[in-house]
Design a protein around this motif. Structure first.
Motif, short mmCIF file in Angstrom:
data_model
loop_
_atom_site.label_atom_id
_atom_site.label_comp_id
_atom_site.label_asym_id
_atom_site.label_seq_id
_atom_site.Cartn_x
_atom_site.Cartn_y
_atom_site.Cartn_z
N LYS A 2 0.83 -1.19 0.00
CA LYS A 2 0.00 0.00 0.00
C LYS A 2 0.87 1.25 0.00
O LYS A 2 1.97 1.26 0.56
CB LYS A 2 -0.93 0.01 1.22
CG LYS A 2 -1.96 -1.10 1.20
CD LYS A 2 -2.87 -1.01 2.42
CE LYS A 2 -3.94 -2.10 2.38
NZ LYS A 2 -4.84 -2.03 3.57
N PRO A 3 0.39 2.32 -0.64
CA PRO A 3 1.19 3.55 -0.68
C PRO A 3 1.38 4.15 0.71
O PRO A 3 0.50 4.06 1.57
CB PRO A 3 0.36 4.48 -1.57
CG PRO A 3 -1.03 3.95 -1.52
CD PRO A 3 -0.89 2.46 -1.38
N LEU A 4 2.53 4.76 0.91
CA LEU A 4 2.81 5.45 2.17
C LEU A 4 2.31 6.89 2.03
O LEU A 4 2.96 7.73 1.39
CB LEU A 4 4.30 5.44 2.47
CG LEU A 4 4.91 4.08 2.81
CD1 LEU A 4 6.38 4.25 3.19
CD2 LEU A 4 4.15 3.40 3.95
N ARG A 5 1.16 7.17 2.60
CA ARG A 5 0.56 8.49 2.52
C ARG A 5 1.08 9.38 3.64
O ARG A 5 1.38 8.92 4.74
CB ARG A 5 -0.96 8.38 2.62
CG ARG A 5 -1.57 7.49 1.53
CD ARG A 5 -3.05 7.28 1.75
NE ARG A 5 -3.64 6.47 0.68
CZ ARG A 5 -4.90 6.06 0.67
NH1 ARG A 5 -5.72 6.42 1.67
NH2 ARG A 5 -5.35 5.34 -0.34
N ASN A 6 1.17 10.69 3.36
CA ASN A 6 1.58 11.68 4.36
C ASN A 6 2.89 11.32 5.02
O ASN A 6 3.09 11.58 6.21
CB ASN A 6 0.47 11.86 5.40
CG ASN A 6 -0.78 12.44 4.81
OD1 ASN A 6 -0.73 13.32 3.96
ND2 ASN A 6 -1.94 11.94 5.23
N SER A 7 3.76 10.68 4.27
CA SER A 7 5.13 10.48 4.70
C SER A 7 5.98 11.51 3.95
O SER A 7 5.44 12.35 3.23
CB SER A 7 5.57 9.05 4.39
OG SER A 7 4.80 8.12 5.13
N MET B 292 6.05 16.01 1.10
CA MET B 292 5.13 15.05 1.69
C MET B 292 4.46 14.24 0.58
O MET B 292 4.08 14.79 -0.45
CB MET B 292 4.07 15.76 2.53
CG MET B 292 4.62 16.58 3.69
SD MET B 292 5.47 15.60 4.94
CE MET B 292 4.10 14.64 5.64
N THR B 293 4.33 12.94 0.78
CA THR B 293 3.70 12.10 -0.23
C THR B 293 2.19 12.33 -0.28
O THR B 293 1.56 12.65 0.72
CB THR B 293 3.96 10.62 0.06
OG1 THR B 293 3.47 10.30 1.38
CG2 THR B 293 5.44 10.29 -0.02
N ASP B 294 1.62 12.15 -1.48
CA ASP B 294 0.18 12.30 -1.64
C ASP B 294 -0.53 10.99 -1.30
O ASP B 294 0.08 10.05 -0.77
CB ASP B 294 -0.17 12.79 -3.04
CG ASP B 294 0.21 11.80 -4.15
OD1 ASP B 294 0.46 10.60 -3.85
OD2 ASP B 294 0.26 12.21 -5.32
N HIS B 295 -1.83 10.89 -1.60
CA HIS B 295 -2.61 9.72 -1.19
C HIS B 295 -2.19 8.45 -1.92
O HIS B 295 -2.53 7.34 -1.50
CB HIS B 295 -4.10 9.98 -1.41
CG HIS B 295 -4.50 10.05 -2.84
ND1 HIS B 295 -4.20 11.13 -3.65
CD2 HIS B 295 -5.18 9.17 -3.64
CE1 HIS B 295 -4.67 10.92 -4.86
NE2 HIS B 295 -5.26 9.75 -4.89
N GLN B 296 -1.43 8.60 -3.02
CA GLN B 296 -0.92 7.43 -3.74
C GLN B 296 0.56 7.18 -3.46
O GLN B 296 1.17 6.31 -4.07
CB GLN B 296 -1.13 7.61 -5.24
CG GLN B 296 -2.61 7.60 -5.65
CD GLN B 296 -2.77 7.72 -7.15
OE1 GLN B 296 -2.06 8.48 -7.82
NE2 GLN B 296 -3.69 6.95 -7.70
#
Length: 323
Positions: free
Chosen positions: A113-118, A184-188
């Motif tokens: 799964k993608p790492l969101r808000n990292s 910061m990473t997005d939801h994907q």
């Protein structure tokens, strides 16, 4: 990200860094700044590298893949990391070179799964092989002249050894900040950085450094809490690097270049070892390059990059690796 300050200015003014807190204050006060000069050139990479829509196609293909993968190889931090936490997409400032758009994605190596808000962070040298913060060192002991005007502030003594020593952290020699940034990473799980294709310096193949941070959050003080779960490096195919050597400003770099298959740190394992997928016009690389990769990491791990290198073959004729 809701509730955070605007992206920091992407211009040469921010290269005179006093402190992380002051940098963040500047970003909040000034807001977005129109990109000019080299920044504008870098922003054209997604339009020119392989036609309109290439960036969207790259991200769509990566997001559609549900296949799990082996953990991306941990590699050394190297001597030139500085914990500035400059939240910005465009890291070019006043550097010149071939536009490079980095499309980076982080996923959980166990769940895919993608790492969101990292947070994903990058830093690398310019076309001359010089790192911001270390311009007094030159390009790895090869005698190169630092590009651009002299840095502000009082320089400190250069670190020992070619290019800043064999892996330990070097003391910065100036307060410049180009080609460094964090997003910061997005939801994907994506971030993108507009930068320039790196050059080379003594003892290393062309590369970009990266860190992935998880468990924390962006605050007025930068990225707070959590851990660095991955420290790695990205690499470029030999064909792409060869295509740059006769193009200014890369053509002025007289340091002996280490080929990818002779790099002492690249593990030789392709994507798992940090090899970027590249999209560019093979006849006109100067128009821009898109480099993309998905990193599979353990979000609960702590990997600060102070351990052993990834373990590639040693260079045949060069000083100790400088990372």
């Amino acid at each position: 990200m809701p509730g955070t300050s605007p992206e920091e200015p992407d211009n040469a003014l921010v290269s005179r860094l006093v402190s992380r807190r002051r940098m963040l204050a500047l970003g909040g006060a000034a807001g977005a700044v129109a990109l000019t000069g080299a920044g504008t050139a870098a922003s054209a990479a997604d339009r020119n590298a392989a036609g309109v829509g290439t960036l969207d196609a790259v991200k769509a293909a990566a997001a559609a893949s549900s296949a799990c993968m082996s953990l991306t190889t941990e590699q050394i931090e190297g001597p030139y990391y500085i914990d500035y936490e400059l939240f910005r997409k465009n890291v070019v400032e006043d550097r010149t070179g071939i536009p490079l758009l980095l499309v980076l994605r982080a996923v959980d190596g166990s769940t895919c799964k993608p790492l969101r808000n990292s947070a994903i962070e990058i830093w690398h040298c310019d076309a001359s092989g010089v790192y911001s913060g270390y311009t007094q060192v030159g390009n790895g002991g090869g005698g190169g002249t630092p590009p651009g005007p002299p840095p502000s502030g009082t320089p400190t003594a250069p670190p020992d050894g070619p290019g800043g020593g064999g892996g330990g952290h070097a003391t910065p020699t100036d307060d410049l900040t180009w080609l460094r940034g964090i997003q910061m990473t997005d939801h994907q799980g994506f971030v993108t950085f507009r930068t320039v294709f790196p050059g080379w310096y003594t003892g290393r193949a062309v590369h970009v450094h990266t860190k992935v941070h998880t468990g924390g959050s962006r605050t007025s003080d930068g990225y707070t809490g959590g851990r660095t779960c991955h420290t790695g490096q990205f690499y470029f195919s030999e064909d792409s690097v060869k295509a740059t050597v006769d193009i200014a400003p890369y053509s002025a770099n007289t340091v002996t270049r280490v080929p990818l298959d002779q790099d002492s740190i690249y593990p030789g394992t392709g994507t798992q070892g940090g090899l970027l997928e590249l999209v560019y016009d093979k006849r006109h690389i100067e128009r821009g390059v898109i480099g993309h990769i998905t990193m599979a990491v353990d979000p609960s791990a702590a990997n600060d990059g102070e351990g052993a290198p990834g373990g590639g073959p040693a260079p045949t004729a060069s000083p100790s690796p400088t990372a």
